[in-house]
Design a protein around this motif. Structure first.
Motif, PDB file in Angstrom:
ATOM      1  N   CYS A  36       0.784  -1.251   0.028  1.00 33.13           N
ATOM      2  CA  CYS A  36      -0.022   0.044   0.038  1.00 33.13           C
ATOM      3  C   CYS A  36       0.987   1.144  -0.050  1.00 33.13           C
ATOM      4  N   LYS A  48      -0.843   4.895  -8.813  1.00 33.86           N
ATOM      5  CA  LYS A  48       0.392   5.080  -8.333  1.00 33.86           C
ATOM      6  C   LYS A  48       1.290   4.931  -9.403  1.00 33.86           C
ATOM      7  N   GLY A  84       8.917   1.868  -3.514  1.00 36.85           N
ATOM      8  CA  GLY A  84       8.167   1.076  -4.783  1.00 36.85           C
ATOM      9  C   GLY A  84       7.442  -0.220  -4.532  1.00 36.85           C
TER      10      GLY A  84
END
Ligand code: UDP
Ligand code: MG
Length: 318
Positions: free
Chosen positions: A11, A216, A80
């Motif tokens: 997350c 994202k 990442g």
């Protein structure tokens, strides 16, 4: 036999979706528990990848309210998606008694109902079950096109990733121990997992829309992920440079002979345009070649440094 399952969900700034995701997964766990498919030691583990919002607070709250359902891993900073996922997988695989781990995105794009199918295959002795999306309706036409192109390219370059599978998959503890042997820093998990071997299978699912918040993976990040995928899984681009260099050399030899011949015949007219074209072509080719080599050298640089892929600040697990 009942299995102990850990779910791993990376997350990053997902405060808007964690509540709903945890609720739906927890309901799924209730059903699997009462059906005798998973054991009471099974957990839903959220990995906070250095979020800037209240993601970690939400995860910690879930754990403190229901420690026998939710676990949490807090990374020391944002590393990442791939690193966060690896951190989760490597951490939970070492929890005593874990049989298998399913990784999925936190934003509910991966279909929770595909978990049943994955567990069935695992029960039947499959060690890696890939979730493969059977449609790309929820993607923009652009993402669909580029993704298709990418998988074709990867295949022709010799990397055997499973088309249309992302990071929604089940892995047995043994497969995860295998993954742990891969020491690389440049992570492209969906290309690495097929290299582990063991019995594998696929489960189809319908990929939904992101529940809330935004992706994202903007285009720039997606492009760099694709490039990383290619250059960390395949050395073919380097070989292509060699072959194109060889071809260019042959063309140069032939055209050299032609130039000599025309000199002796006497046709030495000023050929500015052909010269200019050649200079541009060779200059471009050389830059391209240097760029590709540089990309690999950069990778080697990172691998040689062998920096840790992630650092864990907290692991809430009971
Ligand atoms: N993610 C992460 N770290 C990052 C970027 C993303 O852990 O630096 C997580 C994100 O929270 C989500 C998953 O990776 O659970 C996939 O990201 P996203 O849904 O934004 O990608 P998309 O589905 O748009 O490709
Ligand atoms: Mg998503």
């Amino acid at each position: 036999m009942v299995k102990t399952l850990y779910m791993v969900l990376p997350c990053y700034n997902e405060e808007l979706v964690i509540g709903e995701t945890s609720k739906r997964l927890s309901e799924k766990f209730d059903r699997l528990l009462s059906a005798g498919v998973i054991s009471a030691d099974s957990r839903i583990c959220f990995v906070n990848d250095g979020s800037k919002d209240a993601t970690w607070e939400k995860i910690a709250a879930l754990h403190s309210v229901s420690p026998d359902r939710f676990s949490g891993i807090n990374l020391s900073r944002n590393r990442g998606h791939q690193n966060a996922l690896l951190a989760g997988l490597m951490t939970v695989k070492d929890v005593p008694g874990v049989d298998c781990v399913i990784s999925m995105d936190a934003d509910l794009q991966d279909d929770i109902d595909a978990i049943d199918g994955m567990l069935e295959k695992f029960e039947a002795g499959v060690e890696v079950v890939y979730g493969v999306r059977d449609n790309r309706d929820t993607d923009t036409g652009f993402k669909r096109g580029t993704a298709g192109l990418f998988y074709k390219l990867m295949k022709s370059l010799g990397s055997e990733s499973v088309p249309n599978s992302a990071d929604f998959r089940l892995m047995s503890r043994r497969a995860l121990d295998g993954l742990a042997e891969f020491g690389e820093v440049n992570l492209f998990l969906r290309g690495m997992v097929p290299l582990i071997g063991f019995k594998s299978d696929i489960v189809y699912y319908k990929r939904g829309e992101r529940f809330a918040g935004e992706s994202k993976y903007p285009f720039k990040k997606m492009l760099s992920f694709a490039l990383d995928g290619i250059t960390s899984m395949s050395a073919t681009p380097m070989r292509l440079i060699f072959w194109s260099g060889l071809l260019m050399f042959l063309i140069a030899v032939i055209s050299g002979l032609w130039v000599l011949l025309s000199h002796f015949i006497g046709h030495t007219a000023a050929g500015w345009s052909s010269l200019a074209v050649l200079i541009v072509a060779f200059g471009g080719l050389q830059l391209l070649a240097i760029g590709i080599i540089g990309e690999y050298i950069g990778k080697i640089f990172l691998e040689v440094k062998a920096r840790p892929r992630y650092l864990i600040q907290d692991f809430l697990n009971k």
